[in-house]
Design an enzyme around this catalytic site. Sequence first.
Site, short mmCIF file in Angstrom:
data_model
loop_
_atom_site.label_atom_id
_atom_site.label_comp_id
_atom_site.label_asym_id
_atom_site.label_seq_id
_atom_site.Cartn_x
_atom_site.Cartn_y
_atom_site.Cartn_z
N TYR A 24 0.72 -1.07 0.07
CA TYR A 24 0.09 0.04 0.10
C TYR A 24 1.00 1.12 0.01
O TYR A 24 0.63 2.33 -0.67
CB TYR A 24 -1.01 -0.13 1.13
CG TYR A 24 -2.14 1.07 1.18
CD1 TYR A 24 -2.97 1.49 0.30
CD2 TYR A 24 -1.71 2.12 2.47
CE1 TYR A 24 -3.72 2.65 0.57
CE2 TYR A 24 -2.43 3.35 2.43
CZ TYR A 24 -3.38 3.30 1.37
OH TYR A 24 -4.42 4.54 1.31
N TYR A 129 -8.39 16.84 2.93
CA TYR A 129 -8.68 16.55 1.45
C TYR A 129 -10.06 17.53 1.30
O TYR A 129 -10.78 17.91 2.26
CB TYR A 129 -9.33 15.22 1.45
CG TYR A 129 -8.27 14.26 1.19
CD1 TYR A 129 -7.16 14.22 0.22
CD2 TYR A 129 -8.20 13.51 2.38
CE1 TYR A 129 -6.36 12.98 0.36
CE2 TYR A 129 -7.10 12.40 2.64
CZ TYR A 129 -6.40 12.24 1.58
OH TYR A 129 -5.15 11.39 1.49
N THR A 155 -4.84 19.08 0.22
CA THR A 155 -4.48 18.09 -0.70
C THR A 155 -5.47 18.35 -2.11
O THR A 155 -6.90 18.07 -1.55
CB THR A 155 -4.55 16.57 -0.56
OG1 THR A 155 -3.62 16.27 0.59
CG2 THR A 155 -4.21 15.82 -1.71
N ARG A 164 -4.93 1.41 -7.95
CA ARG A 164 -3.62 0.96 -7.56
C ARG A 164 -3.62 -0.65 -7.75
O ARG A 164 -4.32 -1.10 -6.84
CB ARG A 164 -3.29 1.43 -6.15
CG ARG A 164 -3.07 2.93 -6.12
CD ARG A 164 -2.96 3.51 -4.80
NE ARG A 164 -3.32 4.97 -4.77
CZ ARG A 164 -3.59 5.55 -3.68
NH1 ARG A 164 -3.73 5.20 -2.67
NH2 ARG A 164 -3.83 6.97 -3.85
N LYS A 251 -1.45 21.07 -1.99
CA LYS A 251 -0.58 20.27 -2.44
C LYS A 251 -0.99 19.41 -3.44
O LYS A 251 -2.25 18.93 -3.45
CB LYS A 251 -0.56 19.13 -1.12
CG LYS A 251 0.60 18.00 -1.31
CD LYS A 251 0.45 17.04 -0.21
CE LYS A 251 1.43 16.00 -0.33
NZ LYS A 251 1.19 15.02 -1.39
N HIS A 275 1.65 13.01 -5.94
CA HIS A 275 1.16 12.20 -4.99
C HIS A 275 1.88 10.93 -4.83
O HIS A 275 1.63 9.83 -4.83
CB HIS A 275 -0.47 11.99 -5.08
CG HIS A 275 -1.15 11.72 -4.01
ND1 HIS A 275 -1.79 12.85 -3.51
CD2 HIS A 275 -1.22 10.57 -3.07
CE1 HIS A 275 -2.56 12.36 -2.38
NE2 HIS A 275 -2.19 10.96 -2.30
#
EC number: 1.1.-.-
Length: 383
Positions: A24, A129, A155, A164, A251, A275
Site C-alpha cells: 500500500y 482533502y 490536498t 492502484r 498540495k 502524490h
Amino acid sequence: MIISSTFDYRKAAKRRLPPFLFHYIDGGAYAEETMRRNYADLQALALRQRILRQVGEVDLSIKLFDQRLNLPIVLAPVGLTGMYARRGEVKAARAAVAKGIPFTLSSVSVCSLAEVHAEVGSGFWFQLYVLKDRGFMRDVLERSWLAGVRTLVFTVDMPVPGARYRDAHSGMSGPYAGLRRILQAVVHPHWAWNVGIMGRPHDLGNVSTYLQKKITLEDYVGWLGANFDPSIGWSDLQWIRDFWKGKMILKGILDPQDAREAVQFGADGIVVSNHGGRQLDGVLSTARALPAIAEVVTGDLTILADSGVRSGLDVVRMIAQGADAVMIGRAFIYALAAAGEKGVMHLLDLFANEMRVAMTLTGVRAVKEITHESLASTDALNQ
C-alpha cells in the site's frame, strides 16, 4: 541488518510488514510508470562538483513560514501511518520534533489530532482533502486550530482516488481482502502483536471523533470513496481560505498555470507533487514539473516538492530545481515500520549527513545558496 540508507529501511520494512501494508505504501497507480520516473528523473540530475571553495561549516537550517527548521525537510501526510508502527503518527511526530522539523498529520490518520497534540504539543501541520461532507471539514479545521495547528496542507490532486493495481493483489482490496489480511498477519507475528493487537484502536481517529462512532479500517476505503468530490473548483475552496486564519498550502500542483491560480487564490504555499505517483499514472515526474513552476511563482509563495526523494542528495536536487523545502513520505514510513521513532530519527540523520556532503562538494555553505547552478546539467530531463 546494517541500515545505511532509505533502501535498507525499505528492505527491513518489507520483511516486517504484512504484504497488504507494505505494498500500500510502496506501490503506485496503474503500471507505476510515474512512480518510477519520480526517482529516475531525480537521479538524472547531475550535481556540479566544485573544489577548493572554502566551505567550512554547512548550515542546513531554513526559515519556513514562521518556523525555524533544522533541515529543509517536512514529514509528509501519510494516511494510516498508525498501521505501520504502534501509534505511528505519535512516534513520527516525536521524531520530527526531536530533529526540529514539522510533521504533517493526515486527516485519515489512526491517531487523532488530540492524541498527537497531547504528545508533542503545538507546531505540527495538518492535512485535509476536499470532501463532500463540509461539516466534517469545518469541524476538523476547528479542532486542528485548538490543537495548535497553524499550517494547513490542502490536498487538491485527489478529487477521485487513483487506481492502484497492487492493492488488489496484496489484500488491501479485492476478493477476500479481509481474510487475506488476517492470514498475512498470522505469518508476521511481530507486527500482529506490536501493532495489530497492542496498537489498537485501529480507527480513523479524526473521522471517528466527528461521527462519534468507530470508523474501522474496513470502512476506510468506502468512507473516502463516498466523500471525494470531483465537482470541486477554486470557488469551492474560498470558504476554507476565509475560515482558516493560518498558513494554507495547496498540495498536488504539477502545472504552471495551476501554480499561478494558487497565487491568485491566496495560497501561502504549494507542494509540487504527483502524490508519489499514486494518483494518475503517466503524468510528469516532480523533477520535470518543478522548474517551470518555480519560474513563474518564485517569490509569490513558498514552494515545497515531494515524490521520489530517497536521500539528502535528492533534497539538494529538488532545492536546486526551485523548491524551498522538500516533503518525504515513503522514506520515513519505511523507517517507522522498521524501527519506530528511532528509525525516523536515524533516517533524518542520514539525510542530514548526505546533504552536508553534497553541499560541501558542490561548494555551498547554506541551503539558500543551493541554486540551479548547483546542477551540472539537466539535459537528461529536457530531451
